[in-house]
Design an enzyme around this catalytic site. Structure first.
Site, PDB file in Angstrom:
ATOM      1  N   GLY A  45       0.751  -1.284   0.068  1.00 54.43           N
ATOM      2  CA  GLY A  45      -0.208   0.085   0.075  1.00 54.43           C
ATOM      3  C   GLY A  45       0.938   1.338  -0.147  1.00 54.43           C
ATOM      4  CD  GLN A  50       3.610   5.611   3.058  1.00 56.47           C
ATOM      5  OE1 GLN A  50       2.368   5.080   2.605  1.00 56.47           O
ATOM      6  NE2 GLN A  50       4.533   5.041   3.365  1.00 56.47           N
ATOM      7  CB  CYS A  92       5.210   2.083   7.922  1.00 60.01           C
ATOM      8  SG  CYS A  92       4.731   3.675   6.888  1.00 60.01           S
ATOM      9  CG  HIS A 134      -0.258   1.137   7.485  1.00 60.26           C
ATOM     10  ND1 HIS A 134       0.689   0.823   8.200  1.00 60.26           N
ATOM     11  CD2 HIS A 134       0.261   2.018   6.458  1.00 60.26           C
ATOM     12  CE1 HIS A 134       1.755   1.373   8.023  1.00 60.26           C
ATOM     13  NE2 HIS A 134       1.721   2.087   6.607  1.00 60.26           N
ATOM     14  CD  GLU A 135      -1.399   2.525   2.831  1.00 55.83           C
ATOM     15  OE1 GLU A 135      -0.926   3.665   2.816  1.00 55.83           O
ATOM     16  OE2 GLU A 135      -0.638   1.543   3.126  1.00 55.83           O
ATOM     17  CG  HIS A 138       0.287   6.687   5.877  1.00 57.72           C
ATOM     18  ND1 HIS A 138       1.535   7.300   6.586  1.00 57.72           N
ATOM     19  CD2 HIS A 138       0.611   5.287   5.553  1.00 57.72           C
ATOM     20  CE1 HIS A 138       2.501   6.314   6.583  1.00 57.72           C
ATOM     21  NE2 HIS A 138       1.830   5.097   5.968  1.00 57.72           N
TER      22      HIS A 138
END
Ligand code: GNR
Ligand code: NI
Length: 169
Positions: A45, A50, A92, A134-135, A138
């Site tokens: 992902g 990022q 990550c 998790h995404e 972010h």
């Protein structure tokens, strides 16, 4: 085109990202670049912050190294359902070299737009539930480190600071 992945310590990773107002050519290019960057890493992902872009866009493909996996692109995603609990090892691309077990809901439903601007709803359990959370984290400026107990987090942060001082981060 590959874009450099920013690492822990870059302020773009710690701020909430802004909603995408219009899915135009620039967003299409961003999505293409994020997919290429995710596959090259390789990762399952990637979220726009990022690659230094503070917008609410993320991509997921659980099939690293395999064929026929589903590519998920989400613009302006939101949780509709979060339930259950799972504890699994997590890493990550912006915190390279470190993993930790993180407790998260085991099933989620996320609603967002795909790259054509169509509304989509994605249900995930297991690793997909974990990747979606998790995404989406972010996009809120949250890293898996922020979900660890204080001492575990402090240990990793101290190691990263040491690497930063040595110019190795
Ligand atoms: O590649 C990744 N693997 C991973 C493994 C367990 C839980 C979450 C992830 S996401 C990560 C890629 C990444 O940093 N996405 O933001
Ligand atoms: Ni990540």
């Amino acid at each position: 085109m590959l874009r450099p992945i920013v690492k822990y310590g870059d302020p773009v990773l710690a701020k909430p990202a802004a909603p995408v107002e219009r899915i135009d050519d620039e967003i299409q290019r961003l999505i293409d670049d994020m997919l290429a960057t995710m596959y090259a890493a390789p990762g399952i992902g990637l979220a726009a912050p990022q690659v230094g872009v503070p917008l609410r866009v993320c991509v997921i493909d659980l099939s690293v190294g395999q064929r026929g996996g589903e590519v998920i692109t989400l613009v302006n995603p939101e949780f509709v359902v979060r339930e259950g609990m799972q504890v699994e090892e997590e890493g990550c691309l912006s915190v390279p070299g470190f993993t930790a077990s993180v407790a998260r809901p085991s099933r989620v439903v996320v609603r967002g737009l795909d790259r054509h601007g169509q509304e989509r709803e994605i249900e995930g359990t297991g690793l997909l539930a974990r990747a979606l959370q998790h995404e989406l984290d972010h996009l809120e400026g949250t890293l898996f480190l922020d979900r660890l107990r204080g001492i575990k987090r402090d240990l990793i942060v101290r190691k990263i600071r040491k690497m930063q001082r040595a110019g190795k981060w």
